[in-house]
Scaffold this motif. Structure first.
Motif, PDB file in Angstrom:
ATOM      1  N   GLN A 120       0.832  -1.620  -0.349  1.00  0.00           N
ATOM      2  CA  GLN A 120       0.117  -0.079  -0.290  1.00  0.00           C
ATOM      3  C   GLN A 120       0.810   1.627   0.239  1.00  0.00           C
ATOM      4  O   GLN A 120       1.212   1.152   1.055  1.00  0.00           O
ATOM      5  N   ASN A 122       0.439   4.264   0.902  1.00  0.00           N
ATOM      6  CA  ASN A 122       0.883   4.769   2.109  1.00  0.00           C
ATOM      7  C   ASN A 122       1.856   4.014   3.585  1.00  0.00           C
ATOM      8  O   ASN A 122       1.208   4.886   4.835  1.00  0.00           O
ATOM      9  N   ARG A 124       4.922   3.274   4.804  1.00  0.00           N
ATOM     10  CA  ARG A 124       6.213   3.491   4.242  1.00  0.00           C
ATOM     11  C   ARG A 124       7.373   2.867   4.606  1.00  0.00           C
ATOM     12  O   ARG A 124       7.195   1.868   6.189  1.00  0.00           O
TER      13      ARG A 124
END
Length: 284
Positions: A120, A122, A124
């Protein structure tokens, strides 16, 4: 009575692969994949009482803040998880002298500290993420009878429909809600996808053609009641499914070292892994 060919013991009475005696194992266990990582965990203990190993299975048992803890390296993959899980369960729940189940069964706490890649945008690199559920894209649970909760059945149904023509049936496992609350309260959580290999089974291709070339894109787009598939690794679904089956408590903590969407890998993996280790040990 359990046959010699089912419960295999070494000459000293230890369990076959792990090379452990029942008294060597604590009731709180940390799983790591890499044998070298066992020492990276146990170096934080106040003392180490047991150091044993055989093949890729290394165990240190010691004490941290008056709590007895074992760290075991499982190696890579759910095939090794199958070995480790069956043998640790035997160590606490089978009487080796009589080869019979104990009248009172023991439930273990098992925390995996592992590395993983995010799928994903988002999430990190450097994130420490807890697996609330895990989807097994491997074959391990084709060989066991496991009772599935209604939530697990719903996730499995959605996975099968979302991924389309898979040549296998994915299985689902759940984290221990108690361990989620105890250890992972403030961490981001998600659904972890467990693959049976590092290259083709995780959508990688260097000199190969993959049967599922859009695996990462499909996983990225998955949604089920607000949940998404957050990361990809090689052990968590097997740990969760076997823990659910045996009645143990399990939690997987993932150190995110790679971004599969951005084709990137962390330049400080040791620092991220150490942070995950210290995070778990502070809360265990």
């Amino acid at each position: 009575m359990i046959a010699d060919s089912e419960l295999i013991l070494n000459a000293d009475g230890s369990i076959y692969h792990l090379n452990l005696l029942p008294e060597d194992l604590a009731s709180t266990i940390i799983f790591v994949g890499d044998p070298d990582r066992v020492g990276e965990v146990s170096c934080y203990f106040d003392r180490i009482d047991v150091k044993k190993g055989k093949r890729e299975f290394i165990t240190h048992t010691g004490v941290l803040r008056n709590k007895r803890i074992s760290v075991i390296s499982t190696g890579i993959g759910t095939d090794n998880i199958d070995i480790v899980f069956n043998e640790i369960d035997a160590l606490v729940n089978i009487d080796f002298a009589t080869r019979t189940l104990k009248e009172q069964l023991t439930s273990l706490d098992i925390i995996r500290i592992g590395t993983s890649g995010s799928i994903q945008g988002n999430i990190r690199m450097g994130t420490i993420l807890a697996s609330e559920y895990a989807i097994g894209f491997d074959a391990l649970m084709q060989y066991y009878v496991k009772n599935y909760s209604e939530e697990e059945k719903d996730i499995q149904f959605t996975v099968i429909n979302h991924f389309g023509t898979l040549g296998f049936t994915p299985y689902i496992g759940s984290a221990s809600k108690r361990l989620l609350d105890q250890i992972a309260g403030e961490l981001p959580k998600g659904i972890t996808m467990t693959a049976p290999g590092f290259y083709g089974p995780q959508g990688r291709s260097m000199r190969t053609r993959n049967v599922y070339p859009d695996l990462i894109q499909k996983a990225n787009a998955f949604q089920q009641q607000g949940r998404s598939i957050t990361n990809l690794e090689m052990e968590t679904a097997g740990i969760y499914a076997l823990a659910n089956m045996f009645g143990h408590h399990a939690l997987s903590i993932n150190a995110i070292l790679a971004s599969r969407l951005h084709d990137a890998f962390a330049d400080n993996p040791k620092e991220i892994i150490d942070r995950a280790i210290r995070f778990v040990l502070e809360r265990i």
